[in-house]
Design a protein around this motif. Sequence first.
Motif, PDB file in Angstrom:
ATOM      1  N   ARG A   1       0.883  -1.423  -0.077  1.00 19.11           N
ATOM      2  CA  ARG A   1      -0.106  -0.055  -0.157  1.00 19.11           C
ATOM      3  C   ARG A   1       0.883   1.268   0.046  1.00 19.11           C
ATOM      4  O   ARG A   1       1.563   1.458   0.743  1.00 19.11           O
TER       5      ARG A   1
ATOM      6  N   GLU B   1      -2.943   5.611  -1.262  1.00 13.46           N
ATOM      7  CA  GLU B   1      -4.037   4.703  -1.568  1.00 13.46           C
ATOM      8  C   GLU B   1      -5.033   4.849  -0.327  1.00 13.46           C
ATOM      9  O   GLU B   1      -4.694   4.688   0.631  1.00 13.46           O
ATOM     10  N   PRO B   2      -6.177   4.386  -0.691  1.00 10.54           N
ATOM     11  CA  PRO B   2      -7.128   4.264   0.338  1.00 10.54           C
ATOM     12  C   PRO B   2      -6.778   2.975   1.328  1.00 10.54           C
ATOM     13  O   PRO B   2      -6.100   1.911   1.110  1.00 10.54           O
ATOM     14  N   LEU B   3      -7.095   3.246   2.658  1.00 12.63           N
ATOM     15  CA  LEU B   3      -6.870   2.328   3.780  1.00 12.63           C
ATOM     16  C   LEU B   3      -7.569   0.972   3.269  1.00 12.63           C
ATOM     17  O   LEU B   3      -8.843   0.967   3.150  1.00 12.63           O
ATOM     18  N   LYS B   4      -7.084  -0.052   3.210  1.00 14.82           N
ATOM     19  CA  LYS B   4      -7.292  -1.571   3.306  1.00 14.82           C
ATOM     20  C   LYS B   4      -6.946  -2.391   4.319  1.00 14.82           C
ATOM     21  O   LYS B   4      -5.899  -2.280   4.927  1.00 14.82           O
TER      22      LYS B   4
ATOM     23  N   GLU C   1     -15.548   6.301   7.204  1.00 13.06           N
ATOM     24  CA  GLU C   1     -14.612   7.344   6.486  1.00 13.06           C
ATOM     25  C   GLU C   1     -13.781   6.331   5.688  1.00 13.06           C
ATOM     26  O   GLU C   1     -13.072   6.588   4.447  1.00 13.06           O
ATOM     27  N   ASN C   2     -13.496   4.890   5.798  1.00 17.26           N
ATOM     28  CA  ASN C   2     -12.680   3.986   5.283  1.00 17.26           C
ATOM     29  C   ASN C   2     -13.197   2.667   4.931  1.00 17.26           C
ATOM     30  O   ASN C   2     -13.270   1.768   5.739  1.00 17.26           O
TER      31      ASN C   2
ATOM     32  N   GLY D   1     -12.814   0.261   3.013  1.00 16.63           N
ATOM     33  CA  GLY D   1     -11.766  -0.747   2.762  1.00 16.63           C
ATOM     34  C   GLY D   1     -11.111  -1.511   3.864  1.00 16.63           C
ATOM     35  O   GLY D   1     -10.458  -2.441   4.040  1.00 16.63           O
TER      36      GLY D   1
ATOM     37  N   PRO E   1      -3.843   1.175   8.376  1.00 20.63           N
ATOM     38  CA  PRO E   1      -5.118   1.344   8.989  1.00 20.63           C
ATOM     39  C   PRO E   1      -4.948   1.803  10.667  1.00 20.63           C
ATOM     40  O   PRO E   1      -5.656   2.436  11.228  1.00 20.63           O
TER      41      PRO E   1
ATOM     42  N   ARG F   1      -3.382   4.949  11.561  1.00 20.24           N
ATOM     43  CA  ARG F   1      -4.595   5.924  11.157  1.00 20.24           C
ATOM     44  C   ARG F   1      -5.701   6.123  12.302  1.00 20.24           C
ATOM     45  O   ARG F   1      -6.191   7.136  12.718  1.00 20.24           O
TER      46      ARG F   1
END
Length: 316
Positions: free
Chosen positions: A85, A89-92, A118-119, A121, A279, A282
Amino acid sequence: MDLLSLLPVFIRVAQTGSFTRTADSLGLSRPVVTRSIQSLEKELGVRLFYRSTRSVTLTAEGRELLDQAEDLMLRTRRLVESLHRSPGEPLKGRIRISSSGIIAWAFLQQIVTDFLAENPGVSIELITADRDMNIPGEGIDLAFKVGDRLKADVIARRIGVVRNILCASPSYFRGRPVPGEPDDLRDHVALVNLYLGERFRLTNSKGETRIIEMKGRYLSSNSLLIFNACLHGAGIAMLPYEFALPYMARGELLQVLPDWEADKYGFYALYYDTSLSRPARRFLEKVTGVLQTVGGRVYDIRVRAKDRLVGSGKIE
């Protein structure tokens, strides 16, 4: 099989204490699990488990390997996550978080809900346990804990504070004298929160201190059970001030010994090492950001969101 491929099987056997349960949980046959452990023992030249018809327990060498293997697996998982990641990139991924039941209920649940919205993924497993978790051994990314009894094998970051007061319901004092001094507590029924301990230091506005022992017949490590018993008149309990405040405002709880307070506890984020997954990092940033809006007062989040307060609820 190479050495690294054998370690997850070894860890699971250590966790379950059973070759059969390990095979079921990993989708393997029991002979494969047995051969894996035998191969690992042969490779390392040590015996890892004592085996009997009823149990499988770690040897001293097995316990030493377990500590190192859990650490290695955790670091490997986080390394893979970071390599896959980029920062933009979006969090996954999945985050395993643990806390006491009362912290999850009063503080974390709204933050978890907001973070998931908000996330999209990300998934979160919120584990509630009124005990100290084995963070690497149980695969915990982040743990949140009230209190200053901390283990030396984890990183503890102080991110908030909890103010503590003695409370009881008005019904408890029907037919009982109201305590005027800390020494009077010995004549009352205490509700003991084993998660926080039985020994407290009280300080008044003059700077005088007293040490009290909360000895009682109702003891539990579950803060919600202690709170509920207190609310229903079962005795006097040590409760977080902001958590109790709405109930005091409505007259459902009274502050006992209003001139005395217990020491403030730290509120900590615990994790095994600094290489948190994106993740998890964050999520921790979100928690600390929310706490900053209320000066680090953990239970003030629930008070501000749910209640409009009037009055003090103190026993005069």
